[in-house]
Design an enzyme around this catalytic site. Structure first.
Site, PDB file in Angstrom:
ATOM      1  CE  LYS A 547      -3.792   0.626   1.806  1.00 31.58           C
ATOM      2  NZ  LYS A 547      -5.210   0.790   2.604  1.00 31.58           N
ATOM      3  CG  ASP A 642     -12.750   3.709   6.231  1.00 34.30           C
ATOM      4  OD1 ASP A 642     -14.072   3.965   6.121  1.00 34.30           O
ATOM      5  OD2 ASP A 642     -11.992   3.995   5.118  1.00 34.30           O
TER       6      ASP A 642
END
Length: 788
Positions: A547, A642
């Site tokens: 990522k 999230d």
């Protein structure tokens, strides 16, 4: 004083300037240090601050050979042990020569090592405090070291930064924690913590090298069963002068010698138990006047991984046969096997440890199974290290991924079975030669490299004639030399922080390595608000997800490493494992394990038929366990912020693993680890109302998002827009069996609806969610068995 421009006067001023701290030190009161003054490590017996009535002293305290820390301790006139109650940066001692504590002209207290590098500071300069810079530091009779400005307003105090001890009148609040020492005679940070968890309950936590967990109050009981409450969110506790302790979660206790006139301290000891001590003036020693009702062997991690705590009759650590201590002086490191386990079910067997249990880390709890079936379950799973088995009329099987917090005694009705190679000839007994829970370690010599020459600022050793002849040039050289050495030292400390991260069990990758592994970032497999994810193949043939982070706050590289090391220590079977990171210039990347079946979103909101109802139950339960671990068992206060199907990944068996669980720590949090966030986080459709209403942010925001996720899991409909079931008129044929299955999903729906309550205090904790879904799973399993 105005500096005269002539060479001779400049040099004379230079010599006088170096003498000022010594003059101030000689003239200051014994309980105060004024701006411009210093305490020297080389005068540690004389350069001390003494409280008004002589109860406490503050100065340089020897913690090892050639190593000192600035500390506060009970005066030897009362306590023959000189018990330390506070230290400044206890993990970074300073040299026995050339180190000092200075109240600098900029207004902050600073601890400087032999090379003049700042090891610790109060950061109380004029620009950093509303009250103003520090003018005087005083040691109060309460044991509180206080820094005050010119108007005698407190700008900093040691009571706001406890180490392992709480003194009477010193509050324990939501942002503070008591952390034990590492070992007897070793003052560095240990593994046991007392602080308020996210349910507003004062808890004891084991924060070991690889994992962390709550062990008090009893994690097997609910908050209310333990006599506490989670409704008071003030998170405040205090010990008063009478010896009475009162906490906002309803925890109350008093010293056995309740009353005024007794010196007391509340200390998180190195064995993981918080004890209240009272000073016996007759023998000048401490006596325990309160401790919690907690069996010593129930303290998590006391004997480390694979270690077992037994009573003989006092608590004693031991290793099973075939294991030995990792570090002879530290049981927290546990035991290591003297053999290698291969992932082949035909090449392993088990040794039985009667009346023994290891707490937690169950891979897959099973009921009503035979001992042989339980063995086969563990043999078939390469991650299984052993299993607990209890008959108790049920036949309960507990396969374990980690053998931690081991206990043995007649009160345990089950047995433990540890996996070993078939060729090993071992018995299910303990290695008595390793008995003893002692963690006594010899103080180590301070081994630290210092820049030589210019860094040693003992200017008085220069000959006076040399100073007069080359005064101006010397000042210039010293200035440049200080800048160079300061920069070099900062670089070395950053490098050292990088080494700490690497030693945590994951590594630091170079950008070129990850560029090569991802084929120049060519295979994109996902993207979100925190960055883009690429599939990669490392040199050791591991398939990974890389990522590239975007939108990070403008923090230092050292801060980034610190946060990453925290995330790297978080370990749970339902959390995605992080293998490492990259931090080069402005580039920040994280390297995770790769999950074969991708995200829950991809599987849930498509025409895939792979998600059976049993899979959906497992996904709901596993996700809840992961969030419960982050909220209640981790030492660090970690909110996901999230939770959504995109961040729940599925392995080849459709077992869930929550991703991006630590990224909120890498972004700007608005200051500290309490409920203040500088900006709204999350994804529309999954965000709790308190984000919008500007209410305090707690773990209940994750609970709300989880509730939305479960509703999507049950209905197959996206929270941001409904999807049709089937196409071309086939939807009705799929809808009928789906509705029939809905009766068995009633519990999940109820849990989900509770999770998305508008009032955050009405929402359950994630551990309560885990309990509810586990019960539902058992009911569904029984229903399926009856149907079959």
């Amino acid at each position: 004083m105005r500096i005269i421009t002539s060479v001779g006067c400049s040099s004379l001023f230079f010599v006088m300037l170096t003498a000022v701290p010594f003059i101030l030190a000689a003239s200051r009161p014994s309980n105060a240090l004024y701006r411009g003054g210093s305490l020297s490590v080389e005068r540690s017996s004389a350069d001390v601050l003494i409280s008004e009535q002589g109860t406490f002293k503050a100065g340089f305290y020897q913690v090892g050979e050639n190593a000192f820390s600035f500390a506060i301790w009970f005066s030897e006139t009362l306590d023959r042990q000189k018990t330390v109650v506070w230290m400044a940066d206890r993990d970074w001692p300073v040299n026995s020569r050339g180190s000092r504590l200075s109240l600098r002209k900029r207004g902050d207290l600073a601890l400087l090592d032999a090379d003049a590098n700042v090891v610790w500071t109060t950061a109380t300069t004029t620009t950093n405090t509303t009250a103003g810079a520090g003018e005087v530091a005083e040691l109060w009779e309460t044991g509180n070291l206080v820094l005050m400005d010119g108007d005698m307003r407190v700008v900093w105090q040691s009571f706001d930064h406890p180490t392992d001890t709480l003194l009477p009148g010193q509050p324990l609040t939501r942002s503070l924690r008591l952390v034990s020492r590492a070992a007897e005679g070793i003052y560095t940070t240990g593994y046991y913590v007392a602080h308020f968890n996210d349910d507003n309950v004062l808890s004891f936590i084991y924060d070991g090298p690889n994992t962390s967990s709550i062990y008090w109050p009893n994690p097997d009981y609910s908050v209310f069963q333990n006599g506490r409450t989670s409704y008071n969110s003030s998170r405040y506790a205090i010990l008063d002068d009478m010896g009475r302790f009162i906490s906002s979660d309803r925890l109350k206790f008093s010293a056995s010698d309740f009353g005024l006139g007794v010196k007391r301290r509340l200390t998180m000891d190195l064995d993981g138990i918080l004890r209240l001590y009272s000073l016996n003036h007759t023998i000048k020693d401490w006596e325990v006047s309160w401790m919690p009702v907690l069996e010593r062997c129930r303290v998590h991690g006391l004997c480390g991984e694979n270690g077992i705590c037994v009573y003989k009759p006092s608590p004693t650590c031991t290793c099973p046969h075939g294991f030995e201590m990792k570090v002879p002086t530290d049981w927290n490191q546990g035991c290591k096997p003297e053999f290698n386990i291969v992932c082949n079910r035909t090449e392993v067997k088990f040794i039985q440890l009667p009346h023994t249990d290891f707490y937690g880390y169950d891979l897959n709890y099973q009921t009503k199974v035979s001992l042989e079936a339980c063995q086969n379950i563990c043999k078939s799973d390469c991650n299984c290290r052993g299993f607990g088995y209890r008959l108790d009329g049920e036949g309960n099987c507990y396969p374990k991924s980690i053998l931690l917090s081991g206990q043995s005694g007649s009160h345990f009705f089950g047995d433990m079975y540890i996996k070993i190679p078939k060729q090993e000839n071992l018995t299910g007994t303990f290695d008595q030669s390793n008995a003893g829970c002692s963690k006594v370690s010899s103080p180590k010599k301070l081994d630290r490299d210092y820049a030589s020459g210019k860094a040693q600022r003992d200017y008085l050793k220069y000959p006076i004639g040399f100073v007069i002849a080359f005064g101006v040039a010397e000042i210039i050289c010293v200035a440049f030399g200080w800048f160079y050495i300061h920069k070099k030292t900062v670089d070395l400390r950053n490098l050292n922080q990088g080494y700490v991260v690497v030693s945590m069990g994951f590594r630091r990758f170079t950008f070129e390595e990850l560029k090569k592994a991802t084929n120049n970032f060519g295979d994109e497999i996902g993207r979100g608000g925190s960055g883009v994810v690429y599939k990669g193949l490392l040199d050791d043939k591991r398939v990974v997800a890389v990522k590239k982070l975007e939108g990070l706050s403008h923090g230092s590289e050292a801060q980034f490493w610190s946060e990453v090391s925290t995330i790297g220590r978080i370990n749970h079977m339902n959390l995605v494992t992080m293998f490492g990171f990259c931090a080069e210039k402005q580039k920040r990347l994280l390297v995770y394990e790769y999950l074969e079946n991708g995200s829950l979103e991809k599987n849930l909101f498509s025409n895939s038929t792979m998600l059976t109802w049993q899979n959906r139950y497992n996904i709901a339960l596993g996700t809840a366990k992961a969030l419960a671990y982050l909220h209640e068992e981790c030492l660090e206060w970690v909110l996901h912020c999230d939770v959504k199907p995109q961040n729940v990944l599925l392995d080849k068996n459709f077992q869930p693993k929550v991703a991006d669980f630590g990224l909120s720590k890498l972004f700007d949090r608005g200051g500290n680890n309490n409920s203040e966030f500088s900006r709204v986080r999350g994804t529309r459709g999954y965000m709790a109302p308190e984000w919008i209403l500007n209410l305090p942010i707690t773990s209940k925001v994750d609970v709300y998002s989880y509730g939305i996720l479960v509703l999507e899991l049950v209905t197959g409909r996206n929270s941001t827009g409904f999807q049709q079931i089937g196409e071309n008129g086939e939807g009705y044929k799929q809808l009928i069996p789906w509705i029939r299955e809905m009766s068995s999903m009633e519990t999940l729906i109820k849990v989900a609806l509770l999770c998305i309550e508008e009032e955050r205090d009405v929402r359950p904790s994630m551990s309560q969610v885990v309990d509810s879904i586990t019960v539902a799973c058992l009911v569904v399993k029984e229903m399926n068995e009856e149907i079959e």
